[in-house]
Scaffold this active site. Structure first.
Site, PDB file in Angstrom:
ATOM      1  N   CYS A 113      -5.875  -1.081  -6.368  1.00 41.25           N
ATOM      2  CA  CYS A 113      -5.863  -2.089  -5.292  1.00 41.25           C
ATOM      3  C   CYS A 113      -6.796  -3.233  -5.697  1.00 41.25           C
ATOM      4  CB  CYS A 113      -6.266  -1.477  -3.946  1.00 41.25           C
ATOM      5  SG  CYS A 113      -7.842  -0.621  -3.967  1.00 41.25           S
ATOM      6  N   PRO A 115      -7.438   8.690   1.098  1.00 38.54           N
ATOM      7  CA  PRO A 115      -7.257   9.509   2.296  1.00 38.54           C
ATOM      8  C   PRO A 115      -5.875  10.143   2.456  1.00 38.54           C
ATOM      9  CG  PRO A 115      -7.098   7.204   2.874  1.00 38.54           C
ATOM     10  CD  PRO A 115      -7.428   7.260   1.412  1.00 38.54           C
ATOM     11  N   GLY A 116      -4.953   9.878   1.505  1.00 37.99           N
ATOM     12  CA  GLY A 116      -3.756  10.705   1.471  1.00 37.99           C
ATOM     13  C   GLY A 116      -2.433  10.076   1.858  1.00 37.99           C
ATOM     14  N   GLY A 117      -2.391   8.752   2.036  1.00 36.17           N
ATOM     15  CA  GLY A 117      -1.128   8.108   2.395  1.00 36.17           C
ATOM     16  C   GLY A 117      -0.016   8.418   1.398  1.00 36.17           C
ATOM     17  N   ASP A 152      -4.011   6.574  -8.618  1.00 37.15           N
ATOM     18  CA  ASP A 152      -4.526   5.389  -7.920  1.00 37.15           C
ATOM     19  C   ASP A 152      -5.987   5.285  -8.341  1.00 37.15           C
ATOM     20  OD1 ASP A 152      -5.213   3.364  -6.222  1.00 37.15           O
ATOM     21  OD2 ASP A 152      -4.511   4.319  -4.388  1.00 37.15           O
ATOM     22  N   CYS A 166      -7.030  11.029  -7.423  1.00 39.24           N
ATOM     23  CA  CYS A 166      -7.804  10.118  -6.556  1.00 39.24           C
ATOM     24  C   CYS A 166      -7.014   9.893  -5.271  1.00 39.24           C
ATOM     25  CB  CYS A 166      -8.094   8.794  -7.264  1.00 39.24           C
ATOM     26  SG  CYS A 166      -8.666   8.999  -8.966  1.00 39.24           S
TER      27      CYS A 166
END
Length: 420
Positions: free
Chosen positions: A351, A240-242, A298, A237
């Site tokens: 989150c 956006p790739g941080g 995540d 998951c």
């Protein structure tokens, strides 16, 4: 219509979708709600919608005394938007005329333009003084109740204050890159925080790929996982790739998986901009196979930790889909565990502010898997306070932490080691 009115009309439409249809703003943007707007009007429409959602309770309290009955939703949203603008220092003449024009052009509610004119003129006179006396907006009861149960009333008031204040911009720099030119404040955990950043892509070092946007709380899972050069790491998951970028920058060999093709495309753009390398897979986390030194999951969740940035969430949702998410998290955690080599580690994070999506998931997994142990020592990275570490050995972050610094996203994470 002027450009400013076009932005306002779009903001009213966005409010209609969130409050009437239960859409999230991100879903509206993906469906093209902002496509016809110039970039500056796009930013303005987003800002107006977000500010109105953040201040909904205050706007409704001010409007209540001027309305005998609640008008149709679109008209009510135009009044709310007008009220927020007027009470935030907007010029009365411009705001009132704009809202009257927007309602007058509506094919079903045009006849209510007189009501809009009368109400907003009264708000322009009395609203700003009343506004300052109103309490900080509260979360809707469906969410407030379980949060008070979990964290206590005082903590939830602190969270609501953080939600109302909104979120500054946090960035993660590539190792060895000096990001001080951005003029931000270094946070204890290593992120850089910038207030009033404006357009992100215009900031120094963005085009060069020196850094990426990532809330300070969201940067901690990869920091704690501590991927090493040459390790095989799976990021589930990932978009956006941080976190993918953090682990790739540390020298790990990262495979990033996300079920959404468009989100993977965004991840690819981020990797290209930063010059980092990872294998990308469009696919379901539950269908992944193989053995990895480390896995980062995540998991999809209620996202209740991100309300500072997304005030639409408590307004668009009612908690009814959370049960299915909690079930999915348990399945994903169990499957991710099968992908970890003996002696390897799994970072589980969400989150979310709800213990059912964090603490409870890890407690149950620790009971279920005899070869799983929570690594408390790994959580002791710079900036993490001892009382953030939870009973089962995870790390709980909340928006009311760091109030003097501007808060942080709500997050839960636990580093789980597989005994060899």
């Amino acid at each position: 219509m002027s450009d400013a009115n076009h932005a306002r009309r779009t903001a009213v439409y966005l409010l209609d979708q969130v409050l009437g249809e239960g859409w999230l703003l991100a879903e509206c943007y993906a469906a093209g709600a902002l496509e016809k707007l110039a970039p500056e009007d796009r930013a303005r429409a987003q800002r107006l919608a977000v500010e109105t959602l953040r201040s909904l309770e205050r706007a409704d309290r001010i409007l209540k005394k001027h309305l005998k009955k609640t008008p149709p939703l679109m008209v009510m949203n135009a009044l709310r938007l007008g009220t927020v603008e007027l009470c935030s220092g907007g010029a009365a003449h411009g705001v009132v005329n704009a809202m009257v024009a927007i309602v007058s052009k509506h094919r079903h509610h045009g006849q209510l333009k007189g009501l809009v004119n009368a109400v907003l003129r009264k708000v322009a006179e009395e609203g700003p003084a009343e506004w300052a006396k109103l309490r900080i907006p509260r979360l809707p009861n469906w969410l407030r109740k379980p949060l008070v149960q979990a964290w206590g009333a005082e903590a939830v008031l602190g969270m609501e204050a953080a939600h109302y204040a909104g979120a500054p911009l946090d960035i993660t720099g590539k190792p060895g890159v000096d990001v001080q030119a951005l003029g931000g404040v270094p946070l204890p955990t290593g992120s850089l925080r910038i207030s009033g950043a404006g357009q992100v892509s215009a900031l120094p070092g963005y085009q060069a790929g020196d850094w990426w946007v990532q809330d300070a709380a969201a940067a901690l899972p990869a920091l704690i996982l501590n991927a090493q050069p040459g390790e095989q790491v799976l990021d589930l998951c990932a978009a956006p790739g941080g976190k993918t970028m953090q682990m790739a920058a540390a020298g790990a060999s990262v495979t990033a998986v996300d079920v959404s093709e468009s989100r993977v495309a965004r991840l690819r753009e981020n990797l290209e901009r930063t010059g980092l390398v990872a294998g990308l897979v469009v696919g379901d986390a539950l269908e992944q196979t193989g053995q990895y030194d480390a896995v980062l999951l995540d998991a999809p969740c209620s996202a209740t930790g991100t309300i500072r940035r997304h005030p639409d969430l408590p307004q668009a949702k009612d908690g009814s889909e959370f049960g299915a998410l909690i079930e999915l998290q348990a399945q994903m955690l169990a499957h991710a565990w099968t992908l970890v080599k003996p002696g390897g580690r799994l970072m589980y994070c969400t989150c979310s502010l709800l213990p059912d999506e964090g603490e409870c998931q890890v407690e149950e997994a620790l009971d279920m898997f005899p070869d799983m142990a929570a690594d408390r020592d790994a959580l002791k990275v710079p900036g993490v306070e001892a009382d953030w570490i939870t009973e089962e050995g995870g790390l709980r972050l909340r928006p009311d932490y760091w109030p003097e610094r501007g808060g942080m996203d709500g997050f839960y994470m636990a580093l789980l080691r597989k005994t060899a």
